[in-house]
Design a protein around this motif. Structure first.
Motif, PDB file in Angstrom:
ATOM      1  N   GLU A 183      56.432  50.660  39.912  1.00 63.14           N
ATOM      2  CA  GLU A 183      56.196  51.254  41.240  1.00 63.14           C
ATOM      3  C   GLU A 183      56.037  50.158  42.299  1.00 63.14           C
ATOM      4  N   LYS A 184      55.260  49.148  41.985  1.00 63.68           N
ATOM      5  CA  LYS A 184      55.079  48.043  42.933  1.00 63.68           C
ATOM      6  C   LYS A 184      56.404  47.303  43.132  1.00 63.68           C
ATOM      7  N   CYS A 185      57.140  47.072  42.040  1.00 61.27           N
ATOM      8  CA  CYS A 185      58.409  46.335  42.157  1.00 61.27           C
ATOM      9  C   CYS A 185      59.389  47.081  43.061  1.00 61.27           C
ATOM     10  N   ASP A 199      59.135  42.134  37.291  1.00 60.04           N
ATOM     11  CA  ASP A 199      57.851  42.686  36.818  1.00 60.04           C
ATOM     12  C   ASP A 199      57.212  41.658  35.869  1.00 60.04           C
ATOM     13  N   HIS A 200      56.028  41.184  36.219  1.00 61.56           N
ATOM     14  CA  HIS A 200      55.438  40.132  35.369  1.00 61.56           C
ATOM     15  C   HIS A 200      54.928  40.675  34.033  1.00 61.56           C
ATOM     16  N   ARG A 201      54.948  42.025  33.885  1.00 60.88           N
ATOM     17  CA  ARG A 201      54.563  42.589  32.577  1.00 60.88           C
ATOM     18  C   ARG A 201      55.767  42.713  31.647  1.00 60.88           C
ATOM     19  N   ILE A 281      43.206  26.044  52.113  1.00 61.59           N
ATOM     20  CA  ILE A 281      42.343  27.175  52.487  1.00 61.59           C
ATOM     21  C   ILE A 281      42.744  27.516  53.918  1.00 61.59           C
ATOM     22  N   GLN A 282      43.052  28.789  54.154  1.00 58.12           N
ATOM     23  CA  GLN A 282      43.702  29.167  55.416  1.00 58.12           C
ATOM     24  C   GLN A 282      43.009  28.640  56.670  1.00 58.12           C
ATOM     25  N   ARG A 283      41.679  28.540  56.634  1.00 60.22           N
ATOM     26  CA  ARG A 283      41.004  28.200  57.893  1.00 60.22           C
ATOM     27  C   ARG A 283      41.282  26.771  58.347  1.00 60.22           C
ATOM     28  N   ARG A 329      44.883  46.827  40.181  1.00 63.91           N
ATOM     29  CA  ARG A 329      44.837  48.283  40.347  1.00 63.91           C
ATOM     30  C   ARG A 329      45.001  48.689  41.807  1.00 63.91           C
ATOM     31  N   ASN A 330      44.870  47.727  42.733  1.00 67.18           N
ATOM     32  CA  ASN A 330      45.156  48.036  44.148  1.00 67.18           C
ATOM     33  C   ASN A 330      46.660  48.067  44.362  1.00 67.18           C
ATOM     34  N   PHE A 331      47.075  48.741  45.432  1.00 69.91           N
ATOM     35  CA  PHE A 331      48.497  48.764  45.784  1.00 69.91           C
ATOM     36  C   PHE A 331      48.561  48.571  47.292  1.00 69.91           C
TER      37      PHE A 331
HETATM   38  N1  NAP Z   1      43.914  29.870  50.168  1.00 69.39           N
HETATM   39  C1  NAP Z   1      43.495  30.798  51.015  1.00 69.39           C
HETATM   40  O1  NAP Z   1      42.994  30.521  52.106  1.00 69.39           O
HETATM   41  C2  NAP Z   1      43.653  32.247  50.646  1.00 69.39           C
HETATM   42  C3  NAP Z   1      43.418  33.284  51.571  1.00 69.39           C
HETATM   43  C4  NAP Z   1      43.664  34.618  51.192  1.00 69.39           C
HETATM   44  C5  NAP Z   1      44.094  34.911  49.897  1.00 69.39           C
HETATM   45  N2  NAP Z   1      44.263  33.886  49.025  1.00 69.39           N
HETATM   46  C6  NAP Z   1      44.760  34.140  47.663  1.00 69.39           C
HETATM   47  O2  NAP Z   1      46.011  34.791  47.753  1.00 69.39           O
HETATM   48  C7  NAP Z   1      46.241  35.562  46.581  1.00 69.39           C
HETATM   49  C8  NAP Z   1      46.668  36.973  46.987  1.00 69.39           C
HETATM   50  O3  NAP Z   1      45.642  37.580  47.745  1.00 69.39           O
HETATM   51  P1  NAP Z   1      45.780  39.063  48.289  1.00 69.39           P
HETATM   52  O4  NAP Z   1      44.607  39.328  49.158  1.00 69.39           O
HETATM   53  O5  NAP Z   1      47.154  39.274  48.823  1.00 69.39           O
HETATM   54  O6  NAP Z   1      45.590  39.898  46.945  1.00 69.39           O
HETATM   55  P2  NAP Z   1      46.339  41.201  46.390  1.00 69.39           P
HETATM   56  O7  NAP Z   1      47.758  40.857  46.177  1.00 69.39           O
HETATM   57  O8  NAP Z   1      46.021  42.391  47.214  1.00 69.39           O
HETATM   58  O9  NAP Z   1      45.595  41.428  45.013  1.00 69.39           O
HETATM   59  C9  NAP Z   1      45.669  40.542  43.966  1.00 69.39           C
HETATM   60  C10 NAP Z   1      46.894  40.857  43.106  1.00 69.39           C
HETATM   61  O10 NAP Z   1      47.052  39.825  42.153  1.00 69.39           O
HETATM   62  C11 NAP Z   1      47.868  40.314  41.120  1.00 69.39           C
HETATM   63  N3  NAP Z   1      47.410  39.796  39.821  1.00 69.39           N
HETATM   64  C12 NAP Z   1      46.173  39.911  39.296  1.00 69.39           C
HETATM   65  N4  NAP Z   1      46.150  39.334  38.070  1.00 69.39           N
HETATM   66  C13 NAP Z   1      47.405  38.871  37.845  1.00 69.39           C
HETATM   67  C14 NAP Z   1      48.015  38.174  36.763  1.00 69.39           C
HETATM   68  N5  NAP Z   1      47.313  37.856  35.660  1.00 69.39           N
HETATM   69  N6  NAP Z   1      49.308  37.829  36.859  1.00 69.39           N
HETATM   70  C15 NAP Z   1      50.012  38.144  37.960  1.00 69.39           C
HETATM   71  N7  NAP Z   1      49.502  38.812  39.022  1.00 69.39           N
HETATM   72  C16 NAP Z   1      48.207  39.162  38.953  1.00 69.39           C
HETATM   73  C17 NAP Z   1      47.766  41.842  41.160  1.00 69.39           C
HETATM   74  O11 NAP Z   1      49.028  42.341  41.573  1.00 69.39           O
HETATM   75  P3  NAP Z   1      50.125  42.834  40.487  1.00 69.39           P
HETATM   76  O12 NAP Z   1      49.727  44.212  40.098  1.00 69.39           O
HETATM   77  O13 NAP Z   1      51.393  42.742  41.228  1.00 69.39           O
HETATM   78  O14 NAP Z   1      50.031  41.910  39.338  1.00 69.39           O
HETATM   79  C18 NAP Z   1      46.757  42.115  42.271  1.00 69.39           C
HETATM   80  O15 NAP Z   1      47.057  43.277  42.986  1.00 69.39           O
HETATM   81  C19 NAP Z   1      44.936  35.512  45.791  1.00 69.39           C
HETATM   82  O16 NAP Z   1      45.050  34.520  44.795  1.00 69.39           O
HETATM   83  C20 NAP Z   1      43.909  35.076  46.818  1.00 69.39           C
HETATM   84  O17 NAP Z   1      42.803  34.431  46.241  1.00 69.39           O
HETATM   85  C21 NAP Z   1      44.050  32.581  49.368  1.00 69.39           C
END
Ligand code: NAP
Length: 338
Positions: A183-185, A199-201, A281-283, A329-331
Motif C-alpha cells: 500500500e505504501k509502495c 518494498d523493503h520487506r 541535524i536539520q537545525r 505503522r504510520n502512513f
Molecule cells: N537529522 C535530522 O535533523 C532529522 C530530522 C527529522 C527526521 N530525521 C530522521 O528522518 C527519518 C524519517 O523521519 P520521518 O519523520 O519522515 O519518519 P516516518 O517516515 O514518518 O516514520 C518512520 C518510518 O521509518 C520506516 N522504518 C521503520 N523501521 C524500518 C526498518 N527497519 N527498515 C526500513 N524502514 C523502516 C517506517 O516506514 P516503512 O513502513 O516504509 O518501513 C516508518 O514509517 C528518521 O530516521 C528520522 O529520525 C532526521
C-alpha cells in the motif's frame, strides 16, 4: 478532566529496546497562569517524530535527554487562549514546541504565527515544517542531485522521504523510494510520483533495488540504516553523496548490531569511490528556513510536491501512535489531534 485541568504525558521510565505504554504516564494539573510577555496556549495538534525515541534514552546524543517525570518534547500547533504579549491575540494559531500536553505557557519569542488561509496548519508540522525542511536542506546542501542522477531514499512514504524524492525529481533526478508494504509502495509511486519503489520487506529487496538502479546510485539519503543500507551500499557510484539523516531501523536496538564488522569494507569503498558520507541535524541549516518555506509553498501550490498526513485523535493515544511510528505503522506524517 474539568475545565480548569490541563493534561500532559510525561516520561515515566526509560525503555529498553522497543518503548511500551508503561514508559509514559498521563498527569493532570491546573492550567497555569501567565506573566508579562507570556502566552497561554491550548494545543490543537502534536507532531510525533522518530527523534523522540532518542530523548527517551539517557545515552549521550546531540540533544539532552528528557528527564524522568518531564513532559515529552514535541512540536505543536496551538491556539492562543490568553496573551500578555502584544504580538499575539486570543484565537491566533501558532507553531510552538510545547510538547505532549494540552496547555502550555510560552514566551512570545518562541512562537511563530500561522496563517490558516495560506496552508492547512498541520503542514507546519510536516511538509512545510521540520521534516520538510530536513529533506530540503539535507538533500540540496549535502546530496546535491544533478539532472539524470539516481537518488534513493527509504521511509519514502513519510514526511522526510516523500519530500526528498519529490524535490529530487524537481531537480531533474530519478527518484527511487523504499517503503514497507504494497500500500505504501503504490502511494509513493502513484501519488508522490517516484520513478520506482521497492518494498523493503521483499525477500529479494537487494535484487529489485539493483534492477531499479541500472546506472547505480548517486545520492542515497539515509533515513533508516539496517538491511536497507546493506542493499544500497554495493550500488553506490564513484562520488556518491550520502546525507545521513536518520537510522530509524536502529533506534530500538539493544546491544551490538548483528553480523560481521562492516567498517573495513565501508572505509575501503569511501576511499576507492570517493564517497561523501555526511551526518546532519536539520537545525544546523536553519538559515535556509525562510527560503525553504517560500519554495516549498510554491511547489505545493504548483502540485509538484504532495504530502500525506496520518492523524490520530486524542492525546491519550499519543504513546501507542509513537510506538507504531518506529515500526512503520504510520502512513504519512504522524500527528495527534487534541
Ligand atoms: N537529522 C535530522 O535533523 C532529522 C530530522 C527529522 C527526521 N530525521 C530522521 O528522518 C527519518 C524519517 O523521519 P520521518 O519523520 O519522515 O519518519 P516516518 O517516515 O514518518 O516514520 C518512520 C518510518 O521509518 C520506516 N522504518 C521503520 N523501521 C524500518 C526498518 N527497519 N527498515 C526500513 N524502514 C523502516 C517506517 O516506514 P516503512 O513502513 O516504509 O518501513 C516508518 O514509517 C528518521 O530516521 C528520522 O529520525 C532526521
Amino acid at each position: 478532566m474539568s475545565q480548569s485541568d490541563s493534561v500532559r504525558i510525561v516520561l515515566a521510565s526509560r525503555p529498553e529496546g522497543r518503548p511500551s505504554p508503561q514508559n509514559f504516564r498521563a498527569e493532570h494539573a491546573a492550567i497555569p497562569a501567565i506573566a508579562e510577555g507570556q502566552v497561554l496556549l491550548k494545543v490543537r495538534y502534536l507532531s510525533l517524530d522518530p527523534y523522540m525515541r532518542g530523548r527517551m534514552s539517557a545515552a549521550k546524543s546531540y540533544a539532552a535527554p528528557t528527564e524522568i517525570g518531564q513532559v515529552m518534547e514535541g512540536g505543536t500547533v496551538a491556539e492562543v487562549l490568553e496573551s500578555r504579549d502584544p504580538a499575539f491575540r486570543r484565537g491566533d494559531l501558532v507553531l510552538s514546541y510545547s510538547g505532549w500536553q494540552s496547555h502550555a505557557v510560552a514566551n512570545g519569542s518562541q512562537l511563530r504565527k500561522l496563517d490558516p488561509k495560506s496552508a492547512p496548519v498541520t503542514t507546519a508540522l510536516g511538509v512545510l515544517g521540520m521534516p520538510g525542511f530536513t529533506a530540503y536542506a539535507g538533500l540540496l546542501t549535502i546530496g546535491q542531485p544533478k539532472p539524470g542522477e539516481t537518488v534513493v531514499v527509504a521511509a519514502a512514504s513519510g514526511p522526510v522521504g516523500s519530500a526528498v524524492g519529490q524535490i529530487a525529481r524537481i531537480k531533474g533526478a530519478r527518484a527511487v523510494g523504499i517503503a514497507g508494504g504494497p500500500e505504501k509502495c503504490a502511494f509513493v509511486r502513484e501519488t508522490f510520483g517516484f520513478d520506482a519503489v521497492i518494498d523493503h520487506r521483499d525477500p529479494d529487496m537487494a535484487g529489485k533495488l539493483a534492477a531499479a538502479c541500472p546506472d547505480g546510485i548517486d545520492v542515497y539519503f539515509e533515513n533508516v540504516g539496517g538491511h536497507v543500507w546493506d542493499a544500497v551500499f554495493p550500488l553506490l557510484n564513484t562520488f556518491a553523496r550520502i546525507p545521513v539523516c536518520g537510522l530509524v531501523a536502529q533506534y530500538n536496538a539493544t546491544g551490538d548490531f548483528p553480523g560481521p564488522d562492516r567498517l573495513p569494507v565501508l572505509m575501503r569503498q569511501v576511499l576507492s569511490k570517493s564517497l561523501t558520507i555526511r551526518g546532519f541535524i536539520q537545525r544546523e541549516f536553519i538559515a535556509q528556513a525562510p527560503v525553504f518555506r517560500e519554495e516549498m509553498a510554491r511547489w505545493i501550490g504548483e502540485g509538484a510536491v504532495k504530502y500525506k498526513e496520518d492523524i490520530v485523535e486524542g492525546l491519550e493515544n499519543a504513546p501507542e501512535a509513537f510506538i507504531g511510528l518506529l515500526e512503520g505503522r504510520n502512513f504519512g506524517k504522524m500527528i495527534v489531534k487534541l
